[in-house]
Design a protein around this motif. Structure first.
Motif, PDB file in Angstrom:
ATOM      1  N   GLU A 445     -89.649 -55.949 -75.115  1.00 52.55           N
ATOM      2  CA  GLU A 445     -90.190 -55.512 -73.829  1.00 52.55           C
ATOM      3  C   GLU A 445     -90.834 -56.690 -73.097  1.00 52.55           C
ATOM      4  OE1 GLU A 445     -90.948 -53.081 -70.670  1.00 52.55           O
ATOM      5  OE2 GLU A 445     -89.713 -52.664 -72.441  1.00 52.55           O
ATOM      6  N   LYS A 638     -95.196 -44.851 -76.483  1.00 53.49           N
ATOM      7  CA  LYS A 638     -95.269 -44.216 -75.165  1.00 53.49           C
ATOM      8  C   LYS A 638     -96.057 -42.905 -75.218  1.00 53.49           C
ATOM      9  CE  LYS A 638     -92.829 -47.034 -72.554  1.00 53.49           C
ATOM     10  NZ  LYS A 638     -93.470 -47.704 -71.393  1.00 53.49           N
ATOM     11  N   GLY A 641     -99.881 -43.447 -75.225  1.00 54.65           N
ATOM     12  CA  GLY A 641    -100.480 -44.226 -74.150  1.00 54.65           C
ATOM     13  C   GLY A 641    -100.783 -45.668 -74.475  1.00 54.65           C
ATOM     14  N   TYR A 642    -100.107 -46.232 -75.470  1.00 55.53           N
ATOM     15  CA  TYR A 642    -100.246 -47.670 -75.723  1.00 55.53           C
ATOM     16  C   TYR A 642     -99.565 -48.436 -74.594  1.00 55.53           C
ATOM     17  CZ  TYR A 642    -102.000 -47.131 -80.510  1.00 55.53           C
ATOM     18  OH  TYR A 642    -102.772 -46.841 -81.605  1.00 55.53           O
ATOM     19  N   GLN A 643    -100.027 -49.638 -74.337  1.00 53.45           N
ATOM     20  CA  GLN A 643     -99.440 -50.460 -73.280  1.00 53.45           C
ATOM     21  C   GLN A 643     -99.351 -51.905 -73.735  1.00 53.45           C
ATOM     22  OE1 GLN A 643    -101.633 -50.110 -69.627  1.00 53.45           O
ATOM     23  NE2 GLN A 643    -101.691 -47.882 -69.678  1.00 53.45           N
TER      24      GLN A 643
END
Length: 728
Positions: A445, A638, A641-643
């Motif tokens: 990513e 996802k 809510g990890y980023q």
């Protein structure tokens, strides 16, 4: 209705009606104030009018380990009645304690694992001490402190206590008053040593004894007892205890904390016998308990502990500089690195910090992590036998279990050594993951974002290189990249595996074109994206001067393969680290892991993510990472809510302005090929002056021997470090 009378050594009288094994039972509890004569009078009064009489806190036998003695008064009382059977809980206590530990461990896996256990007391709790002892290597008995106010003797363990002191202890207690054997909560006349209680993580035994003799501060302690009243629970909560577990079935509500003693429970079993003439022994009780559905009561007492899933993560110094920066070891910078580095590797694992505040916005699940550090640098790990690191990881796992963690992640080179976590998982009770599945997801990513920022409009028409392409991370990256970009170059020092891997990729991804090589060389000149995922030392992994204008290098290795000096030679090439991750919630990390606040490495994030999902299982192990696991962990990423954190290069965030400048420079070189070649030649000359290295260190050339007399201080350093560990 079955009628039960329980005579206890405290004061007060109460009557309760319950249904047990389908039969209504009246339980009448009468206090005798610890007076044997009053107990005898009460027994004579009800003999023949009730189904069973229980003596609570007035044992017939005293047992401690292999030693067994009759209590003079308890023996007399047990033989007084002529019609009604008399029990004191001893017929069922050991068995129900063993069963209760098993059931509690099933309900809350790891709740007892690796704990430092203090029996308070061990007297008449053989089942509890045996079962808990199987789940921990560290157990002590507080019997000498409790019964005789003897000073704590450091280093005296369970085995010595049971072999040497059990029989003398019972000989001195066989005529002791009942209130001495089973004291009430309150303040002791003589204060007991705090040391064994402070040492312990788990206190097991009698609730009154614990409340009376344990120090006021019980923070982070687990309390395991037969029973606990509401008053007991409130006191433990006020004193900071984390968890209370009751071993005896609650009789009314399954899984609730039980206020009933082993004596009451044995009375219920006696009253419930189908055949009133059945002997009062374990076989009769076992037959009845086969119909009993129950779990021990487990209650978390502190709000911050409720619903909290815990994990641990192992880190280590990426280079000698990390040791010099540590608060406790700053003085090592005054000593030769060639001495400090190998000695530091001998230091036992240390707890260094905590990660708090993690919470899923999707499910509300809270998590908490513990950071455990080894002393080895990557070079030390790679230079030693893999069993050296395995042993340290097993020690780390036991420490993690003490903290209540149910999964442990392997950071940096701890996931590279040997079989990449498989042996560690086999040797540990706690779940293990290398974190490499999310590392792959985050890497790809981050690489995708970087290539787009550098101006790519159609990724499918580019070309990518994976250096370390047959490794655990590199191989999965290559397979997934081949599905998107098609044109892939694989570089590895294992030519036989390269051939096999090339065939596999081209078979599973029709249309993929795979080039293989044992070194990057000039092949980098055609690649838009280069991923380095090696464990090499003392080498130049890639010649950055040969890269095409505007290329992106995603350096997955920790420490990095590409130095900041090398990256500076090409202002048009974007060198980034693998994707770092932001854990959801109000994150606080109490130890500097070399990243910005609230940011963690992807391998650490995977460990925390599995804890958040409640997946306490061995997840990413070995060198064959499956694409299914990579895709699954990304879905969980996802979901919760990890980023990804911002793109970083050599510890600094890459700004939009910096990317724009690199794009301008890359466009210029593309438009002026002659000047580009001249720049490459000049940069190549500068590169030759930079030492060949990877992972931030050159090949180890100097041996300890060359330092001569200085090597003598190594033992002193080791002693100081180990002493510091002990004080911690």
């Amino acid at each position: 209705m079955k009628k039960i009378v329980v005579i206890h050594i405290n004061d007060g009288e109460s009557t309760t009606t319950v249904e047990f094994l389908g039969q209504p039972m009246e339980i009448r509890r009468i206090g005798c104030h610890g007076d044997p004569d009053k107990a005898e009078a009460l027994m004579n009064q009800v003999d023949g009018t009730v189904d069973v009489i229980g003596l609570e806190g007035m044992p017939h036998w005293l047992e401690l380990g292999p030693a067994r003695r009759e209590h003079s008064v308890g023996t007399r009382l047990s033989g007084i009645t002529t019609q009604t059977p008399v029990v004191d809980g001893s017929g069922i206590r050991a068995g129900i304690e063993r069963w209760g530990v098993i059931l509690a461990d099933r309900a809350q896996p790891g709740i007892f694992a690796g704990k430092r256990i203090l029996m308070v007391p061990g007297l008449n709790h053989a089942g509890l001490s045996q079962s808990l002892g199987r789940r921990s290597e560290q157990m002590r008995f507080a019997d000498p402190e409790i019964f005789f106010a003897l000073p704590d003797i450091p280093g005296v363990g369970a085995k010595w206590m049971l072999e040497q002191a059990a029989a003398p202890t019972l000989e001195q207690l066989q005529d002791a008053p009942f209130r001495r054997l089973l004291p009430e909560a309150g303040h002791p006349g003589v204060e007991r040593s705090k040391a064994p209680f402070e040492w312990a993580d788990l206190l097991a035994g009698d609730i009154g004894t614990i409340r009376r003799y344990a120090p006021e501060d019980l923070k982070r302690k687990t309390i395991v007892v037969e029973s606990a009243t509401a008053e007991d629970v409130e006191d433990l909560k006020r004193r900071g205890a984390s968890i209370v577990v009751t071993m005896i079935p609650a009789l009314v509500e399954r899984g609730a904390l039980s206020p009933w003693s082993a004596t009451v429970f044995e009375c219920c079993l006696v009253a419930a016998r189908r055949n009133p003439d059945a002997p009062l022994n374990e076989d009769t009780y076992l037959d009845l308990m086969a119909d009993l559905q129950w779990t021990p009561g487990v209650r978390y007492l502190q709000p911050e502990e409720m619903g909290l899933n815990k994990f641990a993560f192992v880190i280590h110094p990426l280079n000698i500089g990390f040791i010099h920066k540590h608060d406790r070891f700053r003085w090592t910078k005054h000593l030769p690195d060639e001495i400090v580095e190998p000695i530091a590797a001998l230091v036992p694992p240390m707890y260094v910090g905590k990660i708090t505040g993690g919470q899923s916005p999707a499910t509300g699940q809270k998590i908490e992590g513990y950071l455990i550090s080894l002393g080895s640098t990557p070079r030390e790990m790679m230079s030693r036998d893999e069993n050296f690191t395995y042993k340290k990881l097993v020690q780390s796992a036991k420490m993690a279990e003490r903290f209540g963690a149910r999964i442990m992640g392997l950071g940096a080179f701890t996931s590279v050594i040997g079989d990449a976590g498989i042996t560690t998982a086999h040797q540990c009770d706690i779940a293990i993951t290398s974190g490499n599945s999310l590392t792959v997801s985050a890497t790809l990513e981050a690489a995708k974002q970087a290539v787009i920022k550098m101006g790519a409009t159609d990724l499918t028409k580019g070309k990518a290189m994976v250096i370390g392409g047959t490794g655990s991370i590199g191989s999965v990256c290559a397979r997934l990249i081949a599905q998107a970009i098609k044109d892939v170059v694989l570089v590895s020092i294992e030519p036989e595996r390269l051939i096999e891997f090339k065939r596999m990729i081209e078979e599973e991804t029709p249309g993929a074109q795979v080039t293989i090589s044992t070194r990057a060389g000039d092949l980098v000149a055609d690649c838009d994206l280069i991923i380095t995922a090696t464990s090499a030392f003392g080498q130049r992994i890639v010649d950055i001067t040969k890269c095409k204008p505007g290329a992106v290098i995603c350096d997955v290795a920790r420490p990095p393969d590409i130095s900041e000096q090398e990256a500076a030679l090409r202002p048009d090439v974007l060198v980034i680290e693998s994707g770092e991750v932001l854990i959801p919630g109000d994150i606080n990390i109490t130890y500097d892991i070399g990243l910005p606040p609230k940011t963690v490495y992807a391998c650490l994030a995977e460990t925390s993510l599995l804890a958040m999902e409640g997946r306490f299982e061995d997840y990413t192990l070995g060198r064959n990472i499956t694409m299914e696991r990579v895709k699954e962990i990304y879905r969980l990423f996802k979901k919760h809510g990890y980023q990804l954190g911002g793109l970083r290069s050599h510890g600094k965030f890459v700004t939009e302005e910096e990317v724009a400048q690199k794009r301008v420079q890359a466009d210029y070189w593309r438009a002026h090929p002659a000047e580009f070649k001249a720049m490459q030649k000049e940069a190549g000359a500068k590169l030759e002056k930079i030492p060949r290295m990877s992972k931030g260190v050159k090949t180890k050339q100097n041996s300890l021997k060359q330092w001569g007399p200085l090597a003598a201080v190594a033992g002193v350093i080791g002693g100081l470090m180990l002493a510091g560990r002990g004080r911690k």
